[in-house]
Scaffold this motif. Structure first.
Motif, PDB file in Angstrom:
ATOM      1  N   VAL A   1      42.134  34.714  39.347  1.00  0.00           N
ATOM      2  CA  VAL A   1      42.061  35.759  38.319  1.00  0.00           C
ATOM      3  C   VAL A   1      43.471  36.229  37.966  1.00  0.00           C
ATOM      4  O   VAL A   1      43.826  36.354  36.789  1.00  0.00           O
ATOM      5  CB  VAL A   1      41.193  36.943  38.800  1.00  0.00           C
ATOM      6  N   ARG A   2      44.291  36.466  38.984  1.00  0.00           N
ATOM      7  CA  ARG A   2      45.668  36.916  38.763  1.00  0.00           C
ATOM      8  C   ARG A   2      46.436  35.890  37.921  1.00  0.00           C
ATOM      9  O   ARG A   2      47.158  36.245  36.994  1.00  0.00           O
ATOM     10  CB  ARG A   2      46.363  37.130  40.098  1.00  0.00           C
ATOM     11  N   GLN A   3      46.271  34.600  38.234  1.00  0.00           N
ATOM     12  CA  GLN A   3      46.951  33.536  37.485  1.00  0.00           C
ATOM     13  C   GLN A   3      46.485  33.515  36.021  1.00  0.00           C
ATOM     14  O   GLN A   3      47.292  33.380  35.107  1.00  0.00           O
ATOM     15  CB  GLN A   3      46.687  32.170  38.134  1.00  0.00           C
ATOM     16  N   ARG A   4      45.188  33.656  35.801  1.00  0.00           N
ATOM     17  CA  ARG A   4      44.671  33.659  34.428  1.00  0.00           C
ATOM     18  C   ARG A   4      45.242  34.833  33.630  1.00  0.00           C
ATOM     19  O   ARG A   4      45.608  34.675  32.473  1.00  0.00           O
ATOM     20  CB  ARG A   4      43.151  33.695  34.427  1.00  0.00           C
ATOM     21  N   MET A   5      45.307  35.995  34.260  1.00  0.00           N
ATOM     22  CA  MET A   5      45.863  37.155  33.559  1.00  0.00           C
ATOM     23  C   MET A   5      47.355  36.936  33.295  1.00  0.00           C
ATOM     24  O   MET A   5      47.855  37.300  32.233  1.00  0.00           O
ATOM     25  CB  MET A   5      45.606  38.431  34.347  1.00  0.00           C
ATOM     26  N   HIS A   6      48.046  36.311  34.245  1.00  0.00           N
ATOM     27  CA  HIS A   6      49.477  36.036  34.080  1.00  0.00           C
ATOM     28  C   HIS A   6      49.731  35.071  32.921  1.00  0.00           C
ATOM     29  O   HIS A   6      50.770  35.140  32.270  1.00  0.00           O
ATOM     30  CB  HIS A   6      50.055  35.464  35.378  1.00  0.00           C
ATOM     31  N   THR A   7      48.775  34.178  32.648  1.00  0.00           N
ATOM     32  CA  THR A   7      48.943  33.207  31.557  1.00  0.00           C
ATOM     33  C   THR A   7      48.356  33.692  30.238  1.00  0.00           C
ATOM     34  O   THR A   7      48.177  32.906  29.316  1.00  0.00           O
ATOM     35  CB  THR A   7      48.329  31.840  31.930  1.00  0.00           C
ATOM     36  N   GLY A   8      48.037  34.979  30.160  1.00  0.00           N
ATOM     37  CA  GLY A   8      47.662  35.545  28.868  1.00  0.00           C
ATOM     38  C   GLY A   8      46.223  35.978  28.687  1.00  0.00           C
ATOM     39  O   GLY A   8      45.878  36.513  27.643  1.00  0.00           O
ATOM     40  N   HIS A   9      45.377  35.741  29.668  1.00  0.00           N
ATOM     41  CA  HIS A   9      43.998  36.214  29.540  1.00  0.00           C
ATOM     42  C   HIS A   9      43.979  37.735  29.612  1.00  0.00           C
ATOM     43  O   HIS A   9      44.596  38.328  30.490  1.00  0.00           O
ATOM     44  CB  HIS A   9      43.124  35.647  30.662  1.00  0.00           C
ATOM     45  N   GLN A  10      43.284  38.363  28.677  1.00  0.00           N
ATOM     46  CA  GLN A  10      43.067  39.813  28.707  1.00  0.00           C
ATOM     47  C   GLN A  10      41.613  40.032  29.084  1.00  0.00           C
ATOM     48  O   GLN A  10      40.727  39.804  28.274  1.00  0.00           O
ATOM     49  CB  GLN A  10      43.358  40.457  27.357  1.00  0.00           C
ATOM     50  N   PRO A  11      41.352  40.421  30.313  1.00  0.00           N
ATOM     51  CA  PRO A  11      39.966  40.599  30.736  1.00  0.00           C
ATOM     52  C   PRO A  11      39.309  41.829  30.099  1.00  0.00           C
ATOM     53  O   PRO A  11      39.921  42.897  30.004  1.00  0.00           O
ATOM     54  CB  PRO A  11      40.063  40.792  32.247  1.00  0.00           C
ATOM     55  N   TYR A  12      38.089  41.642  29.675  1.00  0.00           N
ATOM     56  CA  TYR A  12      37.229  42.718  29.202  1.00  0.00           C
ATOM     57  C   TYR A  12      35.949  42.650  30.002  1.00  0.00           C
ATOM     58  O   TYR A  12      35.427  41.558  30.249  1.00  0.00           O
ATOM     59  CB  TYR A  12      36.890  42.557  27.718  1.00  0.00           C
ATOM     60  N   LEU A  13      35.451  43.785  30.418  1.00  0.00           N
ATOM     61  CA  LEU A  13      34.180  43.841  31.131  1.00  0.00           C
ATOM     62  C   LEU A  13      33.139  44.508  30.249  1.00  0.00           C
ATOM     63  O   LEU A  13      33.400  45.539  29.647  1.00  0.00           O
ATOM     64  CB  LEU A  13      34.334  44.631  32.432  1.00  0.00           C
ATOM     65  N   ALA A  14      31.975  43.886  30.175  1.00  0.00           N
ATOM     66  CA  ALA A  14      30.838  44.477  29.486  1.00  0.00           C
ATOM     67  C   ALA A  14      29.943  45.096  30.549  1.00  0.00           C
ATOM     68  O   ALA A  14      29.666  44.481  31.578  1.00  0.00           O
ATOM     69  CB  ALA A  14      30.075  43.422  28.699  1.00  0.00           C
ATOM     70  N   TYR A  15      29.533  46.315  30.314  1.00  0.00           N
ATOM     71  CA  TYR A  15      28.678  47.042  31.249  1.00  0.00           C
ATOM     72  C   TYR A  15      27.316  47.291  30.608  1.00  0.00           C
ATOM     73  O   TYR A  15      27.234  47.600  29.423  1.00  0.00           O
ATOM     74  CB  TYR A  15      29.287  48.405  31.591  1.00  0.00           C
ATOM     75  N   VAL A  16      26.284  47.141  31.405  1.00  0.00           N
ATOM     76  CA  VAL A  16      24.938  47.562  31.024  1.00  0.00           C
ATOM     77  C   VAL A  16      24.595  48.677  31.997  1.00  0.00           C
ATOM     78  O   VAL A  16      24.578  48.455  33.213  1.00  0.00           O
ATOM     79  CB  VAL A  16      23.915  46.420  31.100  1.00  0.00           C
ATOM     80  N   GLU A  17      24.358  49.861  31.456  1.00  0.00           N
ATOM     81  CA  GLU A  17      24.284  51.074  32.267  1.00  0.00           C
ATOM     82  C   GLU A  17      25.633  51.191  32.966  1.00  0.00           C
ATOM     83  O   GLU A  17      26.647  51.144  32.326  1.00  0.00           O
ATOM     84  CB  GLU A  17      23.082  51.051  33.215  1.00  0.00           C
ATOM     85  N   GLN A  18      25.690  51.244  34.282  1.00  0.00           N
ATOM     86  CA  GLN A  18      26.977  51.353  34.965  1.00  0.00           C
ATOM     87  C   GLN A  18      27.377  50.056  35.660  1.00  0.00           C
ATOM     88  O   GLN A  18      28.396  50.008  36.343  1.00  0.00           O
ATOM     89  CB  GLN A  18      26.933  52.502  35.984  1.00  0.00           C
ATOM     90  N   ALA A  19      26.603  48.985  35.498  1.00  0.00           N
ATOM     91  CA  ALA A  19      26.863  47.736  36.209  1.00  0.00           C
ATOM     92  C   ALA A  19      27.633  46.746  35.338  1.00  0.00           C
ATOM     93  O   ALA A  19      27.201  46.437  34.230  1.00  0.00           O
ATOM     94  CB  ALA A  19      25.540  47.118  36.651  1.00  0.00           C
ATOM     95  N   PRO A  20      28.768  46.237  35.820  1.00  0.00           N
ATOM     96  CA  PRO A  20      29.490  45.220  35.053  1.00  0.00           C
ATOM     97  C   PRO A  20      28.702  43.921  35.031  1.00  0.00           C
ATOM     98  O   PRO A  20      28.183  43.484  36.052  1.00  0.00           O
ATOM     99  CB  PRO A  20      30.806  45.059  35.818  1.00  0.00           C
ATOM    100  N   ARG A  21      28.590  43.298  33.862  1.00  0.00           N
ATOM    101  CA  ARG A  21      27.752  42.115  33.716  1.00  0.00           C
ATOM    102  C   ARG A  21      28.441  40.907  33.110  1.00  0.00           C
ATOM    103  O   ARG A  21      27.962  39.807  33.226  1.00  0.00           O
ATOM    104  CB  ARG A  21      26.518  42.439  32.855  1.00  0.00           C
ATOM    105  N   LEU A  22      29.542  41.094  32.414  1.00  0.00           N
ATOM    106  CA  LEU A  22      30.149  39.962  31.720  1.00  0.00           C
ATOM    107  C   LEU A  22      31.646  40.137  31.681  1.00  0.00           C
ATOM    108  O   LEU A  22      32.147  41.233  31.452  1.00  0.00           O
ATOM    109  CB  LEU A  22      29.600  39.896  30.286  1.00  0.00           C
ATOM    110  N   TRP A  23      32.367  39.044  31.891  1.00  0.00           N
ATOM    111  CA  TRP A  23      33.817  39.060  31.771  1.00  0.00           C
ATOM    112  C   TRP A  23      34.209  38.186  30.601  1.00  0.00           C
ATOM    113  O   TRP A  23      33.761  37.055  30.486  1.00  0.00           O
ATOM    114  CB  TRP A  23      34.461  38.524  33.035  1.00  0.00           C
ATOM    115  N   LEU A  24      35.019  38.706  29.714  1.00  0.00           N
ATOM    116  CA  LEU A  24      35.569  37.936  28.607  1.00  0.00           C
ATOM    117  C   LEU A  24      37.075  38.023  28.701  1.00  0.00           C
ATOM    118  O   LEU A  24      37.628  39.110  28.752  1.00  0.00           O
ATOM    119  CB  LEU A  24      35.110  38.512  27.264  1.00  0.00           C
ATOM    120  N   GLY A  25      37.745  36.893  28.720  1.00  0.00           N
ATOM    121  CA  GLY A  25      39.188  36.886  28.781  1.00  0.00           C
ATOM    122  C   GLY A  25      39.736  35.652  28.096  1.00  0.00           C
ATOM    123  O   GLY A  25      39.270  34.553  28.358  1.00  0.00           O
TER     124      GLY A  25
END
Length: 77
Positions: free
Chosen positions: A43-67
């Motif tokens: 994950v750290r490597q992906r963010m270092h190479t330009g991925h911007q992680p976004y988390l989608a939440y349903v209620e309070q639970a994270p369900r999807l990562w987009l980067g």
């Protein structure tokens, strides 16, 4: 629908709101690694190479990562 595309100029469909749904940028390497069943260093490597992680939440639970150009569904039910 398993796959959908949208092109510039396409009309936007009317969508109803999803109660409790929100999306936000995240730098939480541990949470993103857990959701995607990845090692934290990956994950750290992906963010270092330009991925911007976004988390989608349903209620309070994270369900999807987009980067970057990728997305990964939470495998928990």
């Amino acid at each position: 629908m398993a796959l959908a595309t949208w092109w510039r100029g396409d009309t936007m469909p009317a969508l109803s709101l999803l109660p409790g749904f929100r999306v936000e940028a995240s730098r939480d390497e541990q949470l993103i690694a857990r959701i995607n069943q990845l090692a934290q260093h990956e994950v750290r490597q992906r963010m270092h190479t330009g991925h911007q992680p976004y988390l989608a939440y349903v209620e309070q639970a994270p369900r999807l990562w987009l980067g970057g150009d990728t997305g990964s569904l939470d495998r928990r039910t």
